[in-house]
Design a protein around this motif. Structure first.
Motif, short mmCIF file in Angstrom:
data_model
loop_
_atom_site.label_atom_id
_atom_site.label_comp_id
_atom_site.label_asym_id
_atom_site.label_seq_id
_atom_site.Cartn_x
_atom_site.Cartn_y
_atom_site.Cartn_z
N UNK A 54 35.99 67.38 7.73
CA UNK A 54 37.21 67.09 6.99
C UNK A 54 38.32 68.02 7.48
N UNK A 55 39.45 67.42 7.83
CA UNK A 55 40.65 68.18 8.19
C UNK A 55 41.69 67.87 7.13
N UNK A 56 42.15 68.89 6.45
CA UNK A 56 42.94 68.72 5.24
C UNK A 56 44.38 69.16 5.45
N UNK A 57 45.31 68.34 4.94
CA UNK A 57 46.74 68.59 5.10
C UNK A 57 47.33 69.05 3.76
N UNK A 58 47.99 70.19 3.81
CA UNK A 58 48.56 70.80 2.61
C UNK A 58 50.04 71.09 2.84
N UNK A 59 50.83 70.96 1.77
CA UNK A 59 52.25 71.28 1.89
C UNK A 59 53.02 70.84 0.68
N UNK A 115 37.43 56.44 12.51
CA UNK A 115 36.33 56.06 13.38
C UNK A 115 34.95 56.42 12.80
N UNK A 116 34.89 56.63 11.51
CA UNK A 116 33.62 57.00 10.88
C UNK A 116 33.13 58.38 11.26
N UNK A 117 34.00 59.17 11.95
CA UNK A 117 33.58 60.48 12.46
C UNK A 117 34.37 61.64 11.88
N UNK A 118 35.44 61.32 11.14
CA UNK A 118 36.34 62.37 10.66
C UNK A 118 37.11 61.87 9.45
N UNK A 119 37.32 62.77 8.50
CA UNK A 119 38.24 62.48 7.40
C UNK A 119 39.50 63.32 7.59
N UNK A 120 40.66 62.66 7.58
CA UNK A 120 41.92 63.36 7.41
C UNK A 120 42.22 63.30 5.92
N UNK A 121 42.35 64.46 5.29
CA UNK A 121 42.47 64.54 3.84
C UNK A 121 43.87 65.01 3.47
N UNK A 122 44.58 64.18 2.73
CA UNK A 122 45.96 64.48 2.33
C UNK A 122 45.96 64.96 0.88
N UNK A 123 46.18 66.28 0.71
CA UNK A 123 46.27 66.82 -0.65
C UNK A 123 47.62 66.45 -1.26
N UNK A 124 47.70 66.32 -2.59
CA UNK A 124 48.99 66.02 -3.21
C UNK A 124 49.98 67.15 -2.96
N UNK A 156 34.17 69.77 -4.27
CA UNK A 156 34.00 68.86 -3.15
C UNK A 156 32.55 68.96 -2.65
N UNK A 157 31.78 67.86 -2.73
CA UNK A 157 30.36 67.94 -2.34
C UNK A 157 30.17 68.32 -0.87
N UNK A 158 31.21 68.10 -0.06
CA UNK A 158 31.10 68.40 1.37
C UNK A 158 32.10 69.48 1.79
N UNK A 159 32.35 70.43 0.92
CA UNK A 159 33.32 71.48 1.26
C UNK A 159 32.87 72.28 2.49
N UNK A 160 31.56 72.32 2.73
CA UNK A 160 31.06 73.03 3.91
C UNK A 160 31.44 72.31 5.20
N UNK A 161 31.89 71.05 5.08
CA UNK A 161 32.33 70.29 6.26
C UNK A 161 33.84 70.38 6.46
N UNK A 162 34.51 71.17 5.64
CA UNK A 162 35.94 71.38 5.82
C UNK A 162 36.14 72.23 7.07
N UNK A 163 36.64 71.63 8.13
CA UNK A 163 36.73 72.35 9.40
C UNK A 163 38.09 72.99 9.63
N UNK A 164 39.14 72.47 8.97
CA UNK A 164 40.47 73.01 9.22
C UNK A 164 41.45 72.58 8.13
N UNK A 165 42.31 73.52 7.73
CA UNK A 165 43.45 73.19 6.87
C UNK A 165 44.70 73.20 7.75
N UNK A 166 45.47 72.13 7.69
CA UNK A 166 46.75 72.08 8.38
C UNK A 166 47.84 72.30 7.33
N UNK A 167 48.43 73.48 7.36
CA UNK A 167 49.46 73.84 6.38
C UNK A 167 50.84 73.47 6.93
#
Length: 200
Positions: free
Chosen positions: A27-32, A70-79, A105-116
């Motif tokens: 999971x790659x998560x976008x924050x801002x 592609x079933x290989x990555x989640x881009x996660x958009x935080x509010x 988050x059940x898969x927080x260990x799969x959080x690979x990067x936060x994009x701030x």
């Protein structure tokens, strides 16, 4: 790139932690803050015009949006945060949902990067500082994307980047990528970071 970004879709707009998907993918998560350009950035990354809805009313939607690539990555958009006109109840819901992403988050260990995301013209706001301090204290890997990099003139752009880099809440050496959803500047560099951190 091992990803087919043409195969991207909105999996779910989660309004509560129990709706977070359980797929075992990075999971790659976008924050801002609200109106910093998160939806436009995600659309640019995926080569779409309206996969991520660009709201005309900042802070209107309070959900965590999971985009399946592609079933290989989640881009996660935080509010988005910091929207002044949001009611107390809405702010409480934002806080609960965002906190839930990191704590339930059940898969927080799969959080690979936060994009701030930080608006290059505005710099680090008080809300940005709180988020940056949280990421640093939590030892979560993050990079900074300076959005709307096409807006200021060359001098102001340089000053904006220097102000972000020298802010006390930005650890020395943190990658800072100037980004423009209009010109596509920074798109390839950001993908390189995402691929590297996610080990794809």
């Amino acid at each position: 790139m091992a990803l087919n970004i043409q195969k991207a879709n909105l999996r779910i707009s989660a309004g509560q932690p129990g709706q977070f998907p359980r797929d075992a993918v990075p999971q790659v998560t976008f924050s801002g803050r609200s109106n910093v350009g998160k939806s436009s950035l995600i659309n640019t990354l995926l080569g779409r015009k309206s996969l991520a809805r660009v709201s005309s009313a900042p802070g209107k939607t309070i959900t965590v949006n999971f985009y399946d690539v592609d079933g290989k990555l989640f881009l996660v958009d935080l509010p988005g945060y910091g929207y002044a006109k949001r009611t107390f109840e809405d702010k409480k819901q934002w806080s609960s949902l965002t906190d839930g992403y990191f704590t339930k988050n059940p898969n927080i260990d799969l959080l690979s990067l936060i994009v701030q995301l930080i608006d290059i013209r505005v710099g680090v706001t008080a809300d940005d500082k709180m988020m940056l301090d949280f990421l640093t204290e939590s030892e979560l890997p993050f990079i900074i994307v300076a959005t709307k990099a096409d807006k200021p003139n060359k001098t102001d752009r340089t000053k904006g980047l220097e102000a972000i880099a020298s802010h006390p809440s930005v650890p020395e050496g943190t990658p800072i990528i100037p980004f423009s959803s209009l010109s596509g500047e920074g798109k390839n560099e950001l993908w390189q970071q995402i691929i590297s951190y996610s080990r794809l």
